[in-house]
Design a protein around this motif. Structure first.
Motif, PDB file in Angstrom:
ATOM      1  N   GLY A   1       0.957  -1.332  -0.101  1.00 52.50           N
ATOM      2  CA  GLY A   1       0.094  -0.006   0.021  1.00 52.50           C
ATOM      3  C   GLY A   1       0.642   1.247   0.152  1.00 52.50           C
ATOM      4  O   GLY A   1       0.331   2.285  -0.781  1.00 52.50           O
ATOM      5  N   ILE A   2       2.041   1.040   0.588  1.00 52.84           N
ATOM      6  CA  ILE A   2       2.773   2.299   0.693  1.00 52.84           C
ATOM      7  C   ILE A   2       3.213   2.918  -0.594  1.00 52.84           C
ATOM      8  O   ILE A   2       3.617   4.142  -0.977  1.00 52.84           O
ATOM      9  N   LYS A   3       3.493   1.863  -1.516  1.00 45.66           N
ATOM     10  CA  LYS A   3       4.130   1.999  -2.773  1.00 45.66           C
ATOM     11  C   LYS A   3       2.947   2.874  -3.878  1.00 45.66           C
ATOM     12  O   LYS A   3       3.408   3.772  -4.328  1.00 45.66           O
ATOM     13  N   GLU A   4       1.778   2.414  -3.276  1.00 46.53           N
ATOM     14  CA  GLU A   4       0.616   3.094  -4.039  1.00 46.53           C
ATOM     15  C   GLU A   4       0.441   4.544  -3.483  1.00 46.53           C
ATOM     16  O   GLU A   4       0.129   5.501  -4.345  1.00 46.53           O
ATOM     17  N   PHE A   5       0.584   4.532  -2.245  1.00 46.74           N
ATOM     18  CA  PHE A   5       0.300   5.755  -1.541  1.00 46.74           C
ATOM     19  C   PHE A   5       1.245   7.014  -2.115  1.00 46.74           C
ATOM     20  O   PHE A   5       0.797   7.977  -2.317  1.00 46.74           O
ATOM     21  N   SER A   6       2.241   6.589  -2.132  1.00 43.33           N
ATOM     22  CA  SER A   6       3.429   7.452  -2.642  1.00 43.33           C
ATOM     23  C   SER A   6       3.772   7.664  -3.940  1.00 43.33           C
ATOM     24  O   SER A   6       4.237   8.417  -4.420  1.00 43.33           O
ATOM     25  N   ASN A   7       3.327   6.605  -4.663  1.00 42.12           N
ATOM     26  CA  ASN A   7       3.639   6.406  -6.276  1.00 42.12           C
ATOM     27  C   ASN A   7       5.044   6.215  -6.316  1.00 42.12           C
ATOM     28  O   ASN A   7       5.740   6.759  -7.158  1.00 42.12           O
ATOM     29  N   TRP A   8       5.659   5.489  -5.300  1.00 43.64           N
ATOM     30  CA  TRP A   8       7.101   5.256  -5.244  1.00 43.64           C
ATOM     31  C   TRP A   8       7.573   3.918  -4.939  1.00 43.64           C
ATOM     32  O   TRP A   8       6.873   3.432  -4.191  1.00 43.64           O
ATOM     33  N   PRO A   9       8.282   3.370  -5.878  1.00 45.73           N
ATOM     34  CA  PRO A   9       8.231   1.743  -5.816  1.00 45.73           C
ATOM     35  C   PRO A   9       9.101   1.097  -4.865  1.00 45.73           C
ATOM     36  O   PRO A   9       9.115  -0.051  -4.597  1.00 45.73           O
ATOM     37  N   THR A  10       9.950   1.954  -4.055  1.00 49.50           N
ATOM     38  CA  THR A  10      10.766   1.128  -3.015  1.00 49.50           C
ATOM     39  C   THR A  10      10.700   1.740  -1.549  1.00 49.50           C
ATOM     40  O   THR A  10      10.073   2.887  -1.501  1.00 49.50           O
ATOM     41  N   ILE A  11      10.972   1.044  -0.764  1.00 51.74           N
ATOM     42  CA  ILE A  11      11.351   1.117   0.637  1.00 51.74           C
ATOM     43  C   ILE A  11      12.657   1.160   1.273  1.00 51.74           C
ATOM     44  O   ILE A  11      13.456   0.198   0.621  1.00 51.74           O
ATOM     45  N   PRO A  12      13.225   2.147   1.913  1.00 52.71           N
ATOM     46  CA  PRO A  12      12.111   2.889   2.938  1.00 52.71           C
ATOM     47  C   PRO A  12      11.601   4.155   2.192  1.00 52.71           C
ATOM     48  O   PRO A  12      12.280   4.576   1.069  1.00 52.71           O
ATOM     49  N   GLN A  13      10.785   4.859   2.740  1.00 52.68           N
ATOM     50  CA  GLN A  13      10.284   5.999   2.596  1.00 52.68           C
ATOM     51  C   GLN A  13      10.046   6.954   3.651  1.00 52.68           C
ATOM     52  O   GLN A  13       9.493   6.576   4.632  1.00 52.68           O
ATOM     53  N   LEU A  14      10.476   8.266   3.462  1.00 53.49           N
ATOM     54  CA  LEU A  14      10.123   9.048   4.731  1.00 53.49           C
ATOM     55  C   LEU A  14       9.272  10.146   4.229  1.00 53.49           C
ATOM     56  O   LEU A  14       9.252  10.737   3.272  1.00 53.49           O
ATOM     57  N   TYR A  15       8.588  10.410   5.295  1.00 56.42           N
ATOM     58  CA  TYR A  15       7.498  11.427   5.541  1.00 56.42           C
ATOM     59  C   TYR A  15       7.699  12.406   6.565  1.00 56.42           C
ATOM     60  O   TYR A  15       7.901  12.093   7.493  1.00 56.42           O
ATOM     61  N   VAL A  16       7.843  13.784   6.114  1.00 53.01           N
ATOM     62  CA  VAL A  16       8.106  14.831   7.386  1.00 53.01           C
ATOM     63  C   VAL A  16       6.937  15.540   7.147  1.00 53.01           C
ATOM     64  O   VAL A  16       6.439  16.219   5.997  1.00 53.01           O
ATOM     65  N   ASN A  17       6.182  15.928   8.508  1.00 50.68           N
ATOM     66  CA  ASN A  17       5.110  16.543   8.431  1.00 50.68           C
ATOM     67  C   ASN A  17       3.967  16.486   7.325  1.00 50.68           C
ATOM     68  O   ASN A  17       3.476  17.271   6.623  1.00 50.68           O
ATOM     69  N   GLY A  18       3.902  15.016   7.022  1.00 50.05           N
ATOM     70  CA  GLY A  18       2.489  14.611   6.227  1.00 50.05           C
ATOM     71  C   GLY A  18       2.979  14.584   4.621  1.00 50.05           C
ATOM     72  O   GLY A  18       2.282  14.264   3.619  1.00 50.05           O
ATOM     73  N   GLU A  19       4.362  15.174   4.229  1.00 51.31           N
ATOM     74  CA  GLU A  19       4.955  15.230   2.916  1.00 51.31           C
ATOM     75  C   GLU A  19       5.893  14.068   2.695  1.00 51.31           C
ATOM     76  O   GLU A  19       6.897  13.916   3.418  1.00 51.31           O
ATOM     77  N   PHE A  20       5.601  13.510   1.529  1.00 49.58           N
ATOM     78  CA  PHE A  20       6.658  12.544   1.178  1.00 49.58           C
ATOM     79  C   PHE A  20       7.798  13.135   0.645  1.00 49.58           C
ATOM     80  O   PHE A  20       7.975  13.993  -0.228  1.00 49.58           O
ATOM     81  N   ILE A  21       9.157  12.669   1.252  1.00 46.34           N
ATOM     82  CA  ILE A  21      10.237  13.306   1.054  1.00 46.34           C
ATOM     83  C   ILE A  21      11.144  12.469   0.025  1.00 46.34           C
ATOM     84  O   ILE A  21      11.566  12.710  -1.011  1.00 46.34           O
TER      85      ILE A  21
END
Length: 103
Positions: free
Chosen positions: A61-81
């Motif tokens: 789900g996180i890959k769809e949420f961010s439209n980003w294919p890899t993990i890890p994923q960083l979010y700061v103040n609700g924004e995908f970094i």
């Protein structure tokens, strides 16, 4: 609650969230480990980590949420970094430190 809703809530209710493989204490992949090291080097103490290996729904789900294919994923103040490479580049340029100083 569906997975996208859960992810949205986690991201919205925590200032710094890292979706990663493993935990901050025991990262289960080199990229996740590097992401944690970069955050610590920026002096970030309050990191909410989500171990995607414990939840397949979030792992996909996180890959769809961010439209980003890899993990890890960083979010700061609700924004995908970004992922660990972007974090590393931003750290080396000083951008990431500024982001946390502003937050």
């Amino acid at each position: 609650m569906d997975t996208q809703e859960r992810i949205k809530q986690i991201v919205a209710s925590n200032p710094v969230v890292l979706f990663m493989k493993g935990t901050a204490q025991f990262p289960m992949c080199g990229f996740s480990g590097r992401a944690i090291q970069v955050l610590k080097a920026c002096g970030v103490d309050q990191i909410t980590t989500v171990n995607v290996l414990e939840d397949d729904g979030i792992r996909q789900g996180i890959k769809e949420f961010s439209n980003w294919p890899t993990i890890p994923q960083l979010y700061v103040n609700g924004e995908f970094i970004g992922g660990s490479d972007i974090m590393m580049e931003m750290y080396q340029s000083g951008e990431l430190q500024q982001l946390f100083a502003a937050a």
